[in-house]
Write a protein that holds these residues in place. Structure first.
Motif, PDB file in Angstrom:
ATOM      1  N   LEU A  73       0.515 -17.094   0.225  1.00  0.00           N
ATOM      2  CA  LEU A  73      -0.564 -15.925   0.627  1.00  0.00           C
ATOM      3  C   LEU A  73       0.187 -14.582   1.108  1.00  0.00           C
ATOM      4  O   LEU A  73      -0.633 -13.787   0.980  1.00  0.00           O
ATOM      5  CB  LEU A  73      -0.735 -16.721   2.329  1.00  0.00           C
ATOM      6  N   THR A  74       1.547 -14.830   1.171  1.00  0.00           N
ATOM      7  CA  THR A  74       2.159 -13.443   1.580  1.00  0.00           C
ATOM      8  C   THR A  74       1.940 -12.518   0.163  1.00  0.00           C
ATOM      9  O   THR A  74       1.697 -11.219   0.424  1.00  0.00           O
ATOM     10  CB  THR A  74       3.706 -13.478   1.884  1.00  0.00           C
ATOM     11  N   ARG A  75       2.139 -13.171  -1.004  1.00  0.00           N
ATOM     12  CA  ARG A  75       2.192 -12.396  -2.203  1.00  0.00           C
ATOM     13  C   ARG A  75       0.628 -11.686  -2.402  1.00  0.00           C
ATOM     14  O   ARG A  75       0.484 -10.635  -2.792  1.00  0.00           O
ATOM     15  CB  ARG A  75       2.419 -13.199  -3.508  1.00  0.00           C
ATOM     16  N   SER A 114      -3.326  -6.900  -0.667  1.00  0.00           N
ATOM     17  CA  SER A 114      -4.531  -6.869   0.113  1.00  0.00           C
ATOM     18  C   SER A 114      -4.227  -5.421   1.133  1.00  0.00           C
ATOM     19  O   SER A 114      -5.064  -4.466   1.458  1.00  0.00           O
ATOM     20  CB  SER A 114      -4.992  -8.163   0.916  1.00  0.00           C
ATOM     21  N   TYR A 115      -3.214  -5.452   1.807  1.00  0.00           N
ATOM     22  CA  TYR A 115      -2.693  -4.584   2.653  1.00  0.00           C
ATOM     23  C   TYR A 115      -2.718  -3.145   1.889  1.00  0.00           C
ATOM     24  O   TYR A 115      -3.132  -2.049   2.385  1.00  0.00           O
ATOM     25  CB  TYR A 115      -1.218  -5.105   3.163  1.00  0.00           C
ATOM     26  N   ILE A 162      -0.144  -4.872   9.718  1.00  0.00           N
ATOM     27  CA  ILE A 162      -0.262  -6.268   9.837  1.00  0.00           C
ATOM     28  C   ILE A 162       1.305  -6.367  10.859  1.00  0.00           C
ATOM     29  O   ILE A 162       2.183  -5.987  10.709  1.00  0.00           O
ATOM     30  CB  ILE A 162       0.294  -7.123   8.650  1.00  0.00           C
ATOM     31  N   LEU A 163       1.081  -7.751  11.652  1.00  0.00           N
ATOM     32  CA  LEU A 163       2.246  -7.911  12.359  1.00  0.00           C
ATOM     33  C   LEU A 163       2.637  -9.478  12.113  1.00  0.00           C
ATOM     34  O   LEU A 163       1.950 -10.302  12.281  1.00  0.00           O
ATOM     35  CB  LEU A 163       1.859  -7.923  13.972  1.00  0.00           C
ATOM     36  N   PHE A 164       4.093  -9.390  11.581  1.00  0.00           N
ATOM     37  CA  PHE A 164       4.522 -10.749  11.299  1.00  0.00           C
ATOM     38  C   PHE A 164       5.300 -11.389  12.184  1.00  0.00           C
ATOM     39  O   PHE A 164       6.004 -10.677  12.917  1.00  0.00           O
ATOM     40  CB  PHE A 164       5.464 -10.502  10.119  1.00  0.00           C
ATOM     41  N   VAL A 165       4.594 -12.634  12.606  1.00  0.00           N
ATOM     42  CA  VAL A 165       5.376 -13.400  13.762  1.00  0.00           C
ATOM     43  C   VAL A 165       5.847 -14.617  12.958  1.00  0.00           C
ATOM     44  O   VAL A 165       5.098 -15.564  12.480  1.00  0.00           O
ATOM     45  CB  VAL A 165       4.193 -13.771  14.968  1.00  0.00           C
ATOM     46  N   PHE A 195      11.170 -11.375   5.530  1.00  0.00           N
ATOM     47  CA  PHE A 195      10.636 -10.213   5.781  1.00  0.00           C
ATOM     48  C   PHE A 195      10.934  -8.893   4.772  1.00  0.00           C
ATOM     49  O   PHE A 195      10.229  -7.914   4.782  1.00  0.00           O
ATOM     50  CB  PHE A 195      11.125  -9.715   7.178  1.00  0.00           C
ATOM     51  N   SER A 196      11.879  -9.092   4.011  1.00  0.00           N
ATOM     52  CA  SER A 196      12.267  -7.976   3.177  1.00  0.00           C
ATOM     53  C   SER A 196      11.121  -7.837   2.071  1.00  0.00           C
ATOM     54  O   SER A 196      11.252  -6.777   1.195  1.00  0.00           O
ATOM     55  CB  SER A 196      13.646  -8.351   2.237  1.00  0.00           C
ATOM     56  N   GLU A 197      10.099  -8.926   1.908  1.00  0.00           N
ATOM     57  CA  GLU A 197       9.013  -8.756   1.211  1.00  0.00           C
ATOM     58  C   GLU A 197       7.773  -8.135   1.384  1.00  0.00           C
ATOM     59  O   GLU A 197       6.941  -7.683   0.786  1.00  0.00           O
ATOM     60  CB  GLU A 197       8.758 -10.048   0.459  1.00  0.00           C
ATOM     61  N   MET A 198       7.967  -7.885   2.680  1.00  0.00           N
ATOM     62  CA  MET A 198       6.828  -7.416   3.556  1.00  0.00           C
ATOM     63  C   MET A 198       6.880  -5.965   3.855  1.00  0.00           C
ATOM     64  O   MET A 198       7.795  -5.352   4.513  1.00  0.00           O
ATOM     65  CB  MET A 198       6.536  -8.358   4.865  1.00  0.00           C
ATOM     66  N   PRO A 199       5.605  -5.256   3.457  1.00  0.00           N
ATOM     67  CA  PRO A 199       5.570  -3.837   3.836  1.00  0.00           C
ATOM     68  C   PRO A 199       5.106  -3.401   5.284  1.00  0.00           C
ATOM     69  O   PRO A 199       4.677  -2.205   5.724  1.00  0.00           O
ATOM     70  CB  PRO A 199       4.807  -3.386   2.767  1.00  0.00           C
ATOM     71  N   TRP A 200       5.085  -4.381   6.097  1.00  0.00           N
ATOM     72  CA  TRP A 200       4.403  -4.125   7.515  1.00  0.00           C
ATOM     73  C   TRP A 200       5.175  -4.202   8.446  1.00  0.00           C
ATOM     74  O   TRP A 200       6.530  -4.667   8.089  1.00  0.00           O
ATOM     75  CB  TRP A 200       3.078  -5.132   7.759  1.00  0.00           C
ATOM     76  N   VAL A 201       4.943  -4.662   9.879  1.00  0.00           N
ATOM     77  CA  VAL A 201       6.090  -4.703  10.931  1.00  0.00           C
ATOM     78  C   VAL A 201       6.149  -5.952  11.577  1.00  0.00           C
ATOM     79  O   VAL A 201       5.090  -6.916  10.966  1.00  0.00           O
ATOM     80  CB  VAL A 201       5.500  -3.742  12.129  1.00  0.00           C
TER      81      VAL A 201
END
Length: 319
Positions: free
Chosen positions: A95-97, A102-103, A115-118, A131-137
């Motif tokens: 889903l993250t990919r 989408s983001y 997007i807030l990653f919990v 988290f290194s793969e994610m462009p959000w917070v």
């Protein structure tokens, strides 16, 4: 028993053990995730554990994967996707990919969205890698108390889960995962719920959330699925509006199912006849079904079927 079935349906219990706190004077749900509450607050210092606004629960510093920090008030005025996920979970990584794309599309379209990653990772190293793969917070991994409060706020029972909030912090949909996978181009962002869904592989998971009215149709007949949706929609809208006015979740989800492998599997699993049209209410968690096999489905028949179900006048058959 019938009482157990009613309670499971009313409070959307999908697994056990489950502990739900309600306000005795109003009957409204105070907290769905009571097990987490008593784990995190064994002394009862936060009693009566009522819901708090997102802005209060999330308050504090947030991270970007470059080490930059920002205050949670930076989320104000934006739609927010609260993303509960973990690197050890293969569906989460898949889903993250998709979600990264989408983001990007939503931001490029000029929408105010964050997007807030919990994290539900098992170590800080795993969190950092993911988290290194994610462009959000993200909520800092070390802030376990805040991560737990967000889980409690939304009654998270499994991952991945994406809760989409409006700019005021109110929930638009708890089915962000389904919406993202069904709307790759993000044309329907921020994904306000539809009264009637066409059953697909990606949204079939919602069948486990509580009782669902499913109208099976012959999808080889052009326009049959759309006609079925139009038939059900006014009834679904009326039910949803009625319960929204009481600040309660609607007691039914509404689906139209065509003919495909997934629908065939659902019929087999629930031991339904091959007839089409076939009007059913399926309650997976209670392993119960209600079936109306008539030659023609009319709005009056659907409305009476739903009314009788809500009034406990229908006799369940086992799934």
């Amino acid at each position: 028993s019938l009482l157990q079935l009613k309670l499971w349906n009313k409070y959307r219990v999908s697994n056990i053990p489950s502990l739900i706190f309600i306000d005795a004077s109003t009957g409204k749900v105070v907290c769905r995730n009571g097990l987490l509450v008593i784990r995190d607050d064994p002394e009862g210092l936060e009693f009566p554990w009522g819901p708090k606004p997102f802005s209060e629960v999330v308050a504090g510093p947030l991270l970007r994967n470059n080490g930059q920090t920002l205050d949670s008030n930076a989320l104000e005025g934006s739609h927010v996707g609260v993303y509960f996920s973990a690197h050890w979970c293969p569906p989460c990584r898949s889903l993250t990919r998709v979600l990264v794309e989408s983001y990007r599309k939503i931001k490029e379209a000029g929408q105010k969205f964050e997007i807030l990653f919990v994290s539900a990772d098992r170590s800080e190293d795993s969190f950092k890698q993911y988290f290194s793969e994610m462009p959000w917070v993200a909520v800092p991994y070390a802030d376990e108390a805040r991560r737990s409060r967000l889980n409690r706020l939304y009654g998270i029972q499994g991952i991945p889960t994406l809760i989409v909030l409006d700019s005021k912090g109110d929930v638009i949909t708890r089915q962000g995962r389904v919406e993202v996978l069904n709307d790759i181009e993000c044309r329907e962002f921020p994904w306000h719920p539809k009264p009637v869904l066409e059953l697909t592989d990606s949204n079939a998971v919602q069948l486990n959330e509580g009782p669902c009215l499913v109208l099976f149709v012959d999808s080889e007949d052009d326009g049959e699925s759309e006609a079925a949706k139009q038939l059900i929609q006014p009834i679904a809208e009326k039910i949803i509006a009625k319960y929204k006015a009481k600040e309660e979740e609607a007691p039914l989800l509404f689906f139209v199912a065509g003919e495909d492998d997934m629908t065939d599997s659902l019929r087999d699993y629930t031991n339904l006849p091959e007839a089409a049209p076939l009007l059913t209410i399926l309650d997976m968690s209670a392993r119960a079904k209600y079936v109306m096999d008539v030659e023609e489905i009319t709005p009056e028949i659907v409305e009476a079927f739903v009314s009788d179900f809500l009034a406990d006048k229908l006799k369940p058959e086992p799934i």
